[in-house]
Scaffold this active site. Structure first.
Site, PDB file in Angstrom:
ATOM      1  N   ARG A 147       0.838  -1.236  -0.095  1.00 27.00           N
ATOM      2  CA  ARG A 147      -0.144   0.086   0.100  1.00 27.00           C
ATOM      3  C   ARG A 147       0.844   1.181  -0.055  1.00 27.00           C
ATOM      4  O   ARG A 147       1.972   1.328   0.609  1.00 27.00           O
ATOM      5  CB  ARG A 147      -0.984  -0.077   1.399  1.00 27.00           C
ATOM      6  CG  ARG A 147      -2.022   0.917   1.268  1.00 27.00           C
ATOM      7  CD  ARG A 147      -2.721   0.774   2.482  1.00 27.00           C
ATOM      8  NE  ARG A 147      -1.893   1.483   3.931  1.00 27.00           N
ATOM      9  CZ  ARG A 147      -1.918   0.564   4.826  1.00 27.00           C
ATOM     10  NH1 ARG A 147      -2.329  -0.790   4.924  1.00 27.00           N
ATOM     11  NH2 ARG A 147      -1.007   1.058   5.797  1.00 27.00           N
ATOM     12  N   LYS A 179      -9.498  -1.562   1.076  1.00 33.20           N
ATOM     13  CA  LYS A 179      -9.421  -0.059   1.887  1.00 33.20           C
ATOM     14  C   LYS A 179     -10.246   0.910   1.198  1.00 33.20           C
ATOM     15  O   LYS A 179     -10.774   1.886   2.021  1.00 33.20           O
ATOM     16  CB  LYS A 179      -7.957   0.043   2.268  1.00 33.20           C
ATOM     17  CG  LYS A 179      -7.113  -1.072   2.863  1.00 33.20           C
ATOM     18  CD  LYS A 179      -7.492  -1.458   3.907  1.00 33.20           C
ATOM     19  CE  LYS A 179      -6.504  -2.380   4.543  1.00 33.20           C
ATOM     20  NZ  LYS A 179      -7.009  -3.055   5.762  1.00 33.20           N
ATOM     21  N   SER A 207      -1.167  -2.042  12.001  1.00 33.04           N
ATOM     22  CA  SER A 207      -0.265  -3.146  11.306  1.00 33.04           C
ATOM     23  C   SER A 207       0.848  -3.622  12.221  1.00 33.04           C
ATOM     24  O   SER A 207       1.335  -2.979  13.106  1.00 33.04           O
ATOM     25  CB  SER A 207       0.465  -2.506  10.017  1.00 33.04           C
ATOM     26  OG  SER A 207       1.025  -3.459   9.222  1.00 33.04           O
ATOM     27  N   ASP A 249     -10.508  -8.008   9.597  1.00 30.40           N
ATOM     28  CA  ASP A 249     -10.114  -6.811   9.155  1.00 30.40           C
ATOM     29  C   ASP A 249     -10.852  -5.392   9.198  1.00 30.40           C
ATOM     30  O   ASP A 249     -10.467  -4.429   9.616  1.00 30.40           O
ATOM     31  CB  ASP A 249      -9.246  -6.665   7.709  1.00 30.40           C
ATOM     32  CG  ASP A 249      -8.512  -5.626   7.126  1.00 30.40           C
ATOM     33  OD1 ASP A 249      -7.603  -5.151   8.157  1.00 30.40           O
ATOM     34  OD2 ASP A 249      -8.445  -5.277   6.101  1.00 30.40           O
ATOM     35  N   HIS A 282     -11.748   0.002  10.843  1.00 31.45           N
ATOM     36  CA  HIS A 282     -10.735  -1.057  10.708  1.00 31.45           C
ATOM     37  C   HIS A 282     -10.516  -2.076  11.794  1.00 31.45           C
ATOM     38  O   HIS A 282      -9.417  -1.826  12.546  1.00 31.45           O
ATOM     39  CB  HIS A 282      -9.514  -0.166  10.379  1.00 31.45           C
ATOM     40  CG  HIS A 282      -8.053  -1.001  10.017  1.00 31.45           C
ATOM     41  ND1 HIS A 282      -6.828  -0.567  10.292  1.00 31.45           N
ATOM     42  CD2 HIS A 282      -7.963  -1.937   9.196  1.00 31.45           C
ATOM     43  CE1 HIS A 282      -5.947  -1.419   9.923  1.00 31.45           C
ATOM     44  NE2 HIS A 282      -6.493  -2.348   8.936  1.00 31.45           N
ATOM     45  N   ARG A 329       1.278 -11.733   0.785  1.00 33.13           N
ATOM     46  CA  ARG A 329       0.076 -11.930   1.172  1.00 33.13           C
ATOM     47  C   ARG A 329      -0.507 -13.204   0.710  1.00 33.13           C
ATOM     48  O   ARG A 329      -0.058 -13.897  -0.119  1.00 33.13           O
ATOM     49  CB  ARG A 329      -0.679 -10.828   0.549  1.00 33.13           C
ATOM     50  CG  ARG A 329      -0.352  -9.436   0.952  1.00 33.13           C
ATOM     51  CD  ARG A 329      -0.982  -9.182   2.234  1.00 33.13           C
ATOM     52  NE  ARG A 329      -0.493  -7.838   2.649  1.00 33.13           N
ATOM     53  CZ  ARG A 329      -1.326  -7.280   3.839  1.00 33.13           C
ATOM     54  NH1 ARG A 329      -2.392  -7.639   3.996  1.00 33.13           N
ATOM     55  NH2 ARG A 329      -0.980  -5.957   4.108  1.00 33.13           N
ATOM     56  N   CYS A 371       0.369  -5.845  14.507  1.00 33.30           N
ATOM     57  CA  CYS A 371      -0.089  -6.107  16.069  1.00 33.30           C
ATOM     58  C   CYS A 371      -0.910  -7.395  16.498  1.00 33.30           C
ATOM     59  O   CYS A 371      -1.482  -7.308  17.388  1.00 33.30           O
ATOM     60  CB  CYS A 371      -0.818  -4.790  16.613  1.00 33.30           C
ATOM     61  SG  CYS A 371       0.274  -3.326  16.478  1.00 33.30           S
ATOM     62  N   TYR A 409      -1.425  -4.093  -7.146  1.00 33.83           N
ATOM     63  CA  TYR A 409      -1.227  -4.726  -6.170  1.00 33.83           C
ATOM     64  C   TYR A 409      -2.182  -4.306  -4.975  1.00 33.83           C
ATOM     65  O   TYR A 409      -2.571  -3.400  -4.730  1.00 33.83           O
ATOM     66  CB  TYR A 409       0.185  -4.609  -5.607  1.00 33.83           C
ATOM     67  CG  TYR A 409       0.825  -5.412  -4.289  1.00 33.83           C
ATOM     68  CD1 TYR A 409       1.304  -6.532  -4.575  1.00 33.83           C
ATOM     69  CD2 TYR A 409       0.211  -5.097  -2.948  1.00 33.83           C
ATOM     70  CE1 TYR A 409       1.626  -7.247  -3.657  1.00 33.83           C
ATOM     71  CE2 TYR A 409       0.562  -5.758  -1.836  1.00 33.83           C
ATOM     72  CZ  TYR A 409       1.295  -6.896  -2.214  1.00 33.83           C
ATOM     73  OH  TYR A 409       1.433  -7.883  -1.391  1.00 33.83           O
TER      74      TYR A 409
END
Length: 615
Positions: free
Chosen positions: A85, A234, A276, A303, A254, A398, A278, A225
């Site tokens: 991203r 997102k 991110s 997510d 989120h 991913r 965590c 991507y």
């Protein structure tokens, strides 16, 4: 189903099952600008998916993995310039810069439209324009939203088939005049007559991910991507949906959603926001320790959560996605056994390494790497390369997989009404300062807690390790409007229901003087979840502190966990007044950025915190 475009496309190119004149007209207009060789309206069928995957294999974009080890699964390798991203190339083009706010990139929408018109003029020459109708959430749910993505990437089409409810059923639901969010995407790599295509087309020099909040449009150029190209993720589910939620009185967040069922059969649903790196996916698929016999944890989503007030005065949430686009490195039988089971078949892997047997591998998957691999860029790799710092899989590698394959999916995960939310958790990666778990005494204080959420960066995020980055509600990169107005909306939503969820902050990442993690994490997080659920149900005990309500050592169930001493727990929950003075200074910096858009009640809470800690 297919129609030649030749730079000009009539509405009649749509199949008969498309009855929406506005949709046909819009596709025609984009095609006239982008000038593809042909148009395909995607019906979402398995036959279409299989055909496109075969075409991607033939083109070199996909490598088919070993059918016995990883049935119906593929590996894609992106271009090294197109791997993540890109926050610096992501724009919120509201009419007013102030409405986008200081945490978003902004360009005047008229200037941006001129740029996009230039870039999209002829950008699909030599390629196929795919029309991808998709529903975020169960088709027909009052919480769901419909989007239509135009793309020139077959990789995007097959990924959207996994990630969303996609194809003809969505068009049937739209009927003749249903509302949809228009999403336009191109890899930005037109082909001249006779020019050979590459395995991963993209524009290596120029990339844009653009949102127009007032007209609810998304345009993306140059990247093939992930969330840059799968525009339901997102872009729609958070940046545009957050604007819809503000205007219509709901929340687009989120957040993971999980269910916690006690041995008594009593069930609570919790939504949790983490930046991110965590452990968000690990928590969403948590398996309770053996000592917690009879307890069950189930997954609604890992997510994104869309949350609306229900008629009974509670919030109800859906997971708007149909699949998971998860980070592979670090995922293992130890950290997330449910994810490993889910990845056994029907997976699209991107930028992981490949074994000689035609299976996949990434850092953290096993303690010892295989003796030989092909890395994410298609090069030979051995453990000696790893010792020199060359990774076999990209840090942001991913997997794209149907959510239904997750062993812990909740029976209600596709309920169009959603599930009732009893608690919100907000957590970040903090090696000091922030205690294991704190409950906010009120909704407004909880909003303050979430608004000032901070997390230490990892190399994968910024290249710098250990710098605390403020990430309000874990929405810094995803809120589609001014963050001050977003805080105001959260404060307002607490008054929109009779029973607002309790708000908690957690931190699994505190370290001791030797730099070791104090909390064991993973399945042991169940102990904190149990306390949260008991608090929600009016049974859990705790003590008031300057930060909020915290459990004492004896308030947590330690059965089956040896080695967590009262002294260690005291270190996990210690409030260091000096460290909190610095922490509040960092809150002040965030709030100063927001200026007059910051709600006055949060300013008042900030003052209260200073006073409590000083006392």
């Amino acid at each position: 189903m297919n129609a030649p475009a030749s730079g000009h496309t009539e509405q009649s190119s749509a199949p008969k099952w498309v009855r929406h004149a506005g949709l046909k007209q819009w596709v025609s207009e984009v095609a006239q600008l982008a000038k593809p060789d042909r148009i395909v309206w995607c019906d979402g069928s398995q036959q279409e998916y299989d055909r496109l995957c075969d075409e991607l294999v033939a083109k070199g974009t996909f490598t088919r993995l070993n059918e016995e080890r990883r049935p119906n699964s593929f590996l894609a390798r992106s271009h090294p310039s197109d791997v993540a991203r890109m926050e610096d190339r992501t724009f919120i083009c509201s009419k007013s810069k102030e409405d986008a706010g200081p945490t978003n990139n902004w360009i005047d929408p008229r200037e941006m439209r001129a740029t996009l018109t230039r870039l999209f003029d002829g950008c699909m020459r030599g390629r196929t324009l795919y029309v991808v109708p998709f529903s975020m959430g169960p088709i027909g749910s009052h919480i769901a939203q419909v989007g239509v993505e135009i793309t020139d990437s077959a990789y995007v089409v097959v990924s959207m088939k996994v990630m969303t409810r996609m194809g003809r059923p969505v068009v049937d639901w739209l009927g003749e005049e249903g509302k949809f969010v228009p999403c336009v995407h191109s890899v930005g790599a037109p082909l001249a007559p006779g020019q050979k295509d590459v395995a991963w087309p993209s524009d290596e020099k120029e990339k844009w991910i653009v949102h127009f909040p007032e007209t609810r449009e998304i345009w993306s150029y140059g990247s093939g991507y992930g969330g840059n190209a799968l525009l339901g993720k997102k872009c729609l589910a958070l940046r545009i949906a957050s604007v819809m939620a503000r205007d219509e009185g709901w929340l687009a967040e989120h957040m993971l959603i999980l269910g916690i069922e006690a041995p008594s059969g009593e069930k609570s649903y919790v939504a949790a926001a983490f930046p991110s790196a965590c452990g968000k996916t690990n928590l969403a698929m948590l398996i309770p320790p053996e000592a917690f016999k009879g307890w069950k944890v189930t997954t609604i989503g890992e997510d994104i959560a869309w949350i609306k007030p229900g008629a009974d005065g509670r919030f109800y949430a859906i997971n708007p996605e149909y699949g998971l686009f998860g980070v592979a490195p670090g995922t293992s039988e130890h950290t997330n056994p449910n994810a490993m089971r889910m990845l056994r078949e029907n997976v699209i892997f991107t930028n992981v390494a490949m074994t000689p047997e035609g299976d996949v591998w990434w850092e953290g998957m096993t303690e010892q790497p295989p003796a030989h691999l092909i890395d994410w860029q298609g090069r030979e790799w051995t453990p000696a390369d790893g010792k020199k710092g060359r990774l076999a899989a990209h840090p942001n590698a991913r997997f794209t997989v149907p959510a239904a394959q997750c062993p812990s999916m909740d029976p209600q995960w596709e309920d169009p009404q959603g599930v009732p939310i009893s608690a919100f958790l907000f957590g970040g990666r903090r090696s000091s300062t922030v205690p294991l778990v704190v409950e906010a005494p009120s909704w407004d204080e909880g909003v303050y807690m979430a608004a000032t959420l901070g997390s230490e960066t990892t190399a994968a995020i910024t290249g710098k390790v250990g710098v605390v980055r403020r990430d309000p509600m874990a929405m810094l990169a995803f809120c589609g409007y001014n963050m001050g107005d977003y805080f105001r909306h959260w404060l307002k939503m607490g008054r929109a229901v009779k029973q607002p969820p309790r708000i908690f902050r957690v931190n699994w990442f505190r370290r001791d003087a030797q730099g070791r993690f104090i909390w064991p994490g993973f399945g042991e997080n169940m102990r904190v979840l149990q306390w949260v659920v008991e608090r929600v149900q009016g049974r859990g005990r705790g003590v008031e502190t300057p930060l909020g309500i915290m459990p004492r050592y004896e308030d947590i169930d330690w059965s089956g966990l040896e080695g967590m001493t009262p002294a260690q727990y005291a270190e996990l929950t210690r409030i260091d007044a000096l460290a909190w003075k610095d922490e509040l200074g960092s809150h002040d910096e965030l709030f100063a950025k927001l200026g007059s858009r910051l709600p006055s009640s949060l300013e008042a809470r900030r003052g209260n915190m200073h006073e409590k800690l000083a006392a």
